[in-house]
Design a protein around this motif. Structure first.
Motif, PDB file in Angstrom:
ATOM      1  N   THR A  23       0.744  -1.255  -0.166  1.00  0.00           N
ATOM      2  CA  THR A  23      -0.166  -0.005  -0.070  1.00  0.00           C
ATOM      3  C   THR A  23       0.919   1.230   0.170  1.00  0.00           C
ATOM      4  N   ASP A  27       0.400   1.268  -3.945  1.00  0.00           N
ATOM      5  CA  ASP A  27      -0.908   1.861  -4.355  1.00  0.00           C
ATOM      6  C   ASP A  27      -1.137   3.536  -4.016  1.00  0.00           C
ATOM      7  N   CYS A  83      -9.221  11.371  -2.515  1.00  0.00           N
ATOM      8  CA  CYS A  83      -7.929  10.390  -2.792  1.00  0.00           C
ATOM      9  C   CYS A  83      -6.537  11.017  -2.377  1.00  0.00           C
ATOM     10  N   ASP A 103     -12.050   4.907   6.259  1.00  0.00           N
ATOM     11  CA  ASP A 103     -12.679   4.290   4.970  1.00  0.00           C
ATOM     12  C   ASP A 103     -11.710   4.357   3.908  1.00  0.00           C
ATOM     13  N   ASN A 104     -11.950   3.038   3.373  1.00  0.00           N
ATOM     14  CA  ASN A 104     -11.305   2.788   2.052  1.00  0.00           C
ATOM     15  C   ASN A 104     -11.869   3.547   0.891  1.00  0.00           C
ATOM     16  N   GLN A 106     -11.718   4.574  -3.026  1.00  0.00           N
ATOM     17  CA  GLN A 106     -11.611   3.767  -4.497  1.00  0.00           C
ATOM     18  C   GLN A 106     -10.758   4.776  -5.295  1.00  0.00           C
ATOM     19  N   CYS A 107      -9.456   4.822  -5.468  1.00  0.00           N
ATOM     20  CA  CYS A 107      -8.734   5.975  -6.167  1.00  0.00           C
ATOM     21  C   CYS A 107      -8.299   5.281  -7.539  1.00  0.00           C
ATOM     22  N   THR A 114      -7.472   0.712 -10.295  1.00  0.00           N
ATOM     23  CA  THR A 114      -7.988   1.285  -9.092  1.00  0.00           C
ATOM     24  C   THR A 114      -7.287   0.815  -7.953  1.00  0.00           C
ATOM     25  N   TYR A 115      -7.026   1.812  -6.991  1.00  0.00           N
ATOM     26  CA  TYR A 115      -6.460   1.300  -5.905  1.00  0.00           C
ATOM     27  C   TYR A 115      -7.393   1.553  -4.419  1.00  0.00           C
ATOM     28  N   LYS A 116      -7.398   0.931  -3.480  1.00  0.00           N
ATOM     29  CA  LYS A 116      -7.744   0.996  -2.353  1.00  0.00           C
ATOM     30  C   LYS A 116      -7.107   1.546  -1.143  1.00  0.00           C
ATOM     31  N   TYR A 117      -7.470   2.432  -0.284  1.00  0.00           N
ATOM     32  CA  TYR A 117      -6.645   3.080   0.767  1.00  0.00           C
ATOM     33  C   TYR A 117      -7.382   4.086   1.461  1.00  0.00           C
ATOM     34  N   SER A 118      -6.787   4.422   2.724  1.00  0.00           N
ATOM     35  CA  SER A 118      -7.711   5.197   3.655  1.00  0.00           C
ATOM     36  C   SER A 118      -6.756   6.698   3.728  1.00  0.00           C
TER      37      SER A 118
END
Length: 623
Positions: A23, A27, A83, A103-104, A106-107, A114-118
């Motif tokens: 991540t 990401d 994001c 919350d993750n 959608q970036c 597409t990458y998921k992170y908070s």
């Protein structure tokens, strides 16, 4: 298992606040359009830096985090995309899109993925980077507001890892005591059989608790019934990066603690309890603090050296190290230090603390050596699985000889994909054994397994063929040269070493006896191609040490005299502490029987004499 599972759940809860390396290094940089062929560094800028660079000012309660490699609009404080907004706050409230800091998102990255992170992951990645560069105490001082939550989660994880490792070591000690207690109920025929049984069970239990259980509890695989009851639902399906943080670190700490834990109790007994007991006996009036002589004997008697316990510990150290050293090479120096320290401490305690151990036969060492091939097979099998993990050990597909030919590599990959599609159950195995760095290890593993199978299946057939061939006489000679030595108890002690048979030259070669100290009377002599070992009675021979004496003045010792010198517990039952209670009870019983029986004459001798109580012979197999 319950202790490890509970600690695992707490570690996982805190670990959710610390993102993975993928991540942080992949990401988020791709989403920030900062990935330029290398891993970019997270940057923190205060108000003065932002003003000097003309990037504006962050709102109150937020701080700037980003990358210098990002586009200019991403770096401006006014950029407010969820994001990639540079002005963020750890664990912030909901933003305009209704997302919290946890919350993750959608970036979409610059590469179209597409990458998921908070937003909390962005802050935690920066804190993790600074932790590596500066250390925990420095980042908590320099970035107190930004990294406090991350620091607390990191400390909790490390504490629980230490607690988990310590709890495994404590449980190992309790398991050892339980196995030793249960060993008394097995009714083995000899002390050696009991030692072999206890050492084997101890090794198996320690290995399961130290190595297997930790891996299984943290494993993840799809099984509907087990997943529905909460087992193997969240964990690690392979030896990936997160496995090293959760399982590898705990195993490293456990093995480090095991360097000292087996020796803690004996050292405390040598340096603390022993002097305290002797001091107590001295200052209570010459031992008047003890009510009976038996109590004083028990207080001053040194403990016994537990060979089966030490064997179990050493086997566990070797097995865990070889099983997981392909992915955790740091276990190799730990095992080296552990074995070297065990040798030094055991040698010191045998000379300073333990009483003289009874002689043992060859069964326990042979049992230990018989387990080593299986440990090596486990090492190779786990090495194939670890080296085949592409996220940790990057390598190509196929043998090394075709890696320079792209066409062959492409064809090989197509063949592997086809095989995996045809065999779903073994698809993960195919994916690993076809990796370039895992294939040589797999070939070696297959060859060794095949050899073991051939030996187990063809060995009896070969021996049967030999027994029916002219080589039968040679095999009998070889067996006779290896048979055990049992001399007559009252005759002169003479141990002959039959010559061993050399298959290449097809002749008998003299077998040299062990080099025993001549100053204690040991001598060897070659007679007709066979060595004879015997012992001289130095006192009766008129000599001391290695002084040579005339042959007519020497007196050879008999077997029972040699046994008396060496302390073979097979014949010295009274000196074997394991039979002390039995011998004491037997003597008391015979004494009472003698007192209860009147003195009468022996009908065979014809003379009056006291009743002779026959000595009950007890036989024990080699310790």
């Amino acid at each position: 298992a319950c202790v490890v599972t509970g600690l695992k759940m707490e570690i996982r809860t805190q670990g959710e606040r610390i993102p993975t390396a993928d991540t942080c290094q992949n990401d988020i940089p791709y989403a920030y359009d900062a990935q330029k062929g290398w891993v970019p560094q997270f940057l923190y800028k205060d108000a003065l830096d932002l003003t000097s660079e003309g990037l504006g000012a962050c709102p109150s309660g937020t701080f700037w985090l980003g990358f210098d490699e990002s586009p200019d609009n991403y770096r401006r404080a006014s950029w407010n995309a969820s994001c990639t907004a540079p002005c963020i706050e750890y664990n912030a409230g909901k933003d305009a899109d209704g997302l919290t800091g946890e919350d993750n998102m959608q970036c979409e990255g610059a590469d179209g993925e597409t990458y998921k992170y908070s937003r909390n992951d962005v802050v935690a990645c920066f804190c993790l980077q600074e932790l590596t560069n500066l250390g925990l105490s420095t980042i908590l001082d320099d970035y107190e507001d930004e990294c406090t939550v991350f620091g607390s989660a990191y400390v909790v994880i490390q504490v629980f890892l230490v607690v988990a490792a310590g709890s495994i070591s404590v449980i190992n000690v309790l398991l050892i005591k339980a196995i030793k207690a249960l060993g008394d109920f097995e009714h083995n025929k000899s002390v050696t059989d009991r030692m072999v049984s206890v050492a084997t069970k101890m090794f198996g239990t320690l290995f399961i608790n130290t190595g297997i259980l930790v891996v299984v509890v943290n494993a993840e695989f799809e099984q509907a019934f087990l997943n529905n009851i909460g087992l193997f639902k969240e964990g690690h399906s392979s030896y990936n990066y997160s496995w090293y943080l959760a399982v590898g670190a705990a195993m490293f700490l456990t093995m480090a603690i095991n360097i000292i834990s087996p020796h803690a109790a004996p050292l405390v007994q040598t340096w603390v309890l022993g002097p305290f007991v002797r001091c107590k006996a001295h200052y209570t009036g010459g031992g008047k603090g003890f009510l009976t002589q038996f109590q004083m004997n028990d207080a001053f008697q040194p403990p016994a050296f537990k060979l089966e316990e030490r064997s179990g510990h050493m086997l566990n150290t070797i097995a865990v190290t070889l099983a997981f050293s392909p992915g955790l090479p740091v276990l190799l120096p730990i095992a080296t230090v552990s074995l070297a320290l065990s040798y030094a401490i055991d040698k010191y305690l045998i000379l300073r603390l333990y009483r003289r151990p009874p002689p043992y036969n060859h069964k326990l060492p042979e049992k230990v050596l018989s387990m080593m091939p299986y440990i090596v097979l486990l090492h190779l099998a786990n090495a194939v699985w670890i080296y085949g993990e592409s996220s940790v050990f990057d390598s190509g597909v196929g043998p090394p000889s075709i890696q320079d030919n792209e066409e062959l590599v492409s064809e090989y990959e197509e063949g592997v994909d086809y095989a995996m599609g045809q065999h779903d159950l073994i698809a993960p195995i195919i994916a690993r054994i076809t990796r370039t760095n895992a294939m040589p290890v797999f070939i070696l593993l297959a060859v060794i397994v095949m050899c073991q199978v051939l030996v187990a299946t063809l060995g009896p057939l070969i021996m049967l063929a030999i027994s029916m061939s002219p080589l039968k006489k040679d095999a009998i000679k070889e067996q006779l040269s290896e048979q055990e030595f049992n001399p007559p108890y009252t005759e002169l002690y003479e141990r002959w070493f039959p010559p061993h048979w050399k298959w290449r030259t097809r002749e008998l070669v003299p077998t040299e006896p062990p080099a025993l100290p001549a100053e204690r009377g040991w001598r060897s002599e070659l007679v007709d191609g066979t060595y004879c070992l015997y012992k001289l009675d130095i006192e009766q021979s008129g000599g001391e040490g290695a002084v040579a004496v005339a042959a007519e003045n020497t007196a050879r010792k008999r077997t029972f005299e040699v046994v008396s010198d060496s302390g073979l517990c097979t014949y010295q039952m009274r000196k074997n502490p394991l039979y002390e209670d039995v011998i004491t009870a037997r003597d008391a019983l015979l004494s009472r029987m003698s007192e209860a029986s009147p003195t009468r004459s022996s009908p065979r001798s014809g003379k009056g004499s006291g009743r002779v109580v026959p000595v009950v012979a007890a036989k024990q197999e080699g310790g």
